[in-house]
Design a protein around this motif. Sequence first.
Motif, mmCIF file in Angstrom:
data_model
loop_
_atom_site.group_PDB
_atom_site.id
_atom_site.type_symbol
_atom_site.label_atom_id
_atom_site.label_comp_id
_atom_site.label_asym_id
_atom_site.label_seq_id
_atom_site.Cartn_x
_atom_site.Cartn_y
_atom_site.Cartn_z
ATOM 1 N N TYR A 32 -11.023 7.253 1.704
ATOM 2 C CA TYR A 32 -10.968 6.070 0.867
ATOM 3 C C TYR A 32 -9.532 5.560 1.031
ATOM 4 C CZ TYR A 32 -15.355 7.147 -1.579
ATOM 5 O OH TYR A 32 -16.668 7.389 -1.905
ATOM 6 N N TYR A 36 -1.546 -1.001 -2.448
ATOM 7 C CA TYR A 36 -0.987 -1.347 -3.742
ATOM 8 C C TYR A 36 0.279 -2.174 -3.536
ATOM 9 C CZ TYR A 36 -3.930 2.078 -6.170
ATOM 10 O OH TYR A 36 -4.998 2.769 -6.695
ATOM 11 N N GLN A 38 3.960 -3.249 -5.527
ATOM 12 C CA GLN A 38 4.850 -2.887 -6.628
ATOM 13 C C GLN A 38 6.013 -3.867 -6.673
ATOM 14 O OE1 GLN A 38 7.094 0.817 -6.303
ATOM 15 N NE2 GLN A 38 6.915 1.162 -8.496
ATOM 16 N N LEU A 44 2.197 0.043 -10.243
ATOM 17 C CA LEU A 44 1.489 -0.390 -9.053
ATOM 18 C C LEU A 44 0.260 -1.216 -9.419
ATOM 19 C CD1 LEU A 44 3.152 2.096 -8.058
ATOM 20 C CD2 LEU A 44 1.397 2.351 -6.306
ATOM 21 N N PHE A 90 2.421 -0.401 -0.757
ATOM 22 C CA PHE A 90 2.101 0.991 -0.455
ATOM 23 C C PHE A 90 0.659 1.123 -0.006
ATOM 24 C CE2 PHE A 90 5.882 3.108 -1.890
ATOM 25 C CZ PHE A 90 6.405 2.285 -2.863
ATOM 26 N N GLY A 94 -7.246 8.622 -0.039
ATOM 27 C CA GLY A 94 -7.852 9.625 -0.900
ATOM 28 C C GLY A 94 -9.173 10.014 -0.282
ATOM 29 N N ASN A 102 -6.612 12.358 -6.693
ATOM 30 C CA ASN A 102 -5.246 11.869 -6.535
ATOM 31 C C ASN A 102 -5.095 11.212 -5.172
ATOM 32 O OD1 ASN A 102 -5.188 14.883 -5.672
ATOM 33 N ND2 ASN A 102 -3.494 13.945 -4.602
ATOM 34 N N LEU A 103 -4.135 10.321 -5.091
ATOM 35 C CA LEU A 103 -3.892 9.572 -3.868
ATOM 36 C C LEU A 103 -2.645 10.081 -3.163
ATOM 37 C CD1 LEU A 103 -4.518 5.959 -5.237
ATOM 38 C CD2 LEU A 103 -6.129 7.448 -4.059
ATOM 39 N N PHE A 105 0.315 8.694 -0.873
ATOM 40 C CA PHE A 105 0.926 7.407 -0.589
ATOM 41 C C PHE A 105 1.787 7.437 0.669
ATOM 42 C CE2 PHE A 105 0.013 4.747 -4.243
ATOM 43 C CZ PHE A 105 -0.410 5.666 -5.187
ATOM 44 N N GLY A 106 1.824 6.311 1.352
ATOM 45 C CA GLY A 106 2.795 6.112 2.406
ATOM 46 C C GLY A 106 4.157 5.847 1.802
ATOM 47 N N LYS A 107 5.166 5.701 2.650
ATOM 48 C CA LYS A 107 6.529 5.537 2.155
ATOM 49 C C LYS A 107 6.835 4.124 1.689
ATOM 50 C CE LYS A 107 8.557 9.460 4.541
ATOM 51 N NZ LYS A 107 9.683 9.960 5.372
ATOM 52 N N GLY A 108 5.915 3.236 1.949
ATOM 53 C CA GLY A 108 6.097 1.881 1.457
ATOM 54 C C GLY A 108 6.735 0.961 2.478
#
Lengths: 115, 116
Positions: A32, A36, A38, A44, A90, A94, A102-103, A105-108
């Motif tokens: 999934y 997001y 921010q 987020l 981001f 999941g 819980n997800l 996350f990439g570093k953004g």
Amino acid sequence: AQSVTQLGSHVSVSEGALVLLRCNYSSSVPPYLFWYVQYPNQGLQLLLKYTSAATLVKGINGFEAEFKKSETSFHLTKPSAHMSDAAEYFCAVGGEEGSQGNLIFGKGTKLSVKP
Amino acid sequence: GAVVSQHPSRVICKSGTSVKIECRSLDFQATTMFWYRQFPKQSLMLMATSNEGSKATYEQGVEKDKFLINHASLTLSTLTVTSAHPEDSSFYICSAQPAGSTYGYTFGSGTRLTVV
């Protein structure tokens, strides 16, 4: 195990130009995938999510992303950037059994929009 | 839609004191909540999973005695940073998962903690 790689920690585009934020994932199970946004000192906000339905997902604010299994990618695009799009984005994955939702996350990627 | 309220948004505390952060689901029941920590210019790192009525599950490397999590009701989870130190200064964000949903997808607005 799952992981996310966002290519480019900072992307700068001109207002009205195409936005392309890259995300590649690794997952041993059908993933999934989420994007997001921010804004500074805020939480987020979900832009869009892929949950094994249509591979092209449309989200809020004109953003969309395409799930490409062969490329293990889920890049975020927007045809025409607006000044208000400047923010941190981001990508998250999941789907691992037993993860309790819980997800990861990439570093953004920080998106800057020039006038 | 699902709304998560996080309070306070900013807090400054003295080193050695404890700080409590609240995460509330306003219009849904949350059987599971997640607590993340975000360092400046970095991504979110999951600290722990909070389950209503049972002990939280902490990620590797997170001190459970330092970061106390309580999920006493279906709408409230709290994170208490005990004996705070400057290195605990960070942005803490909670995420609440509506009952019957697979993924925690609604995030609070975050809490900026500064320990001086």
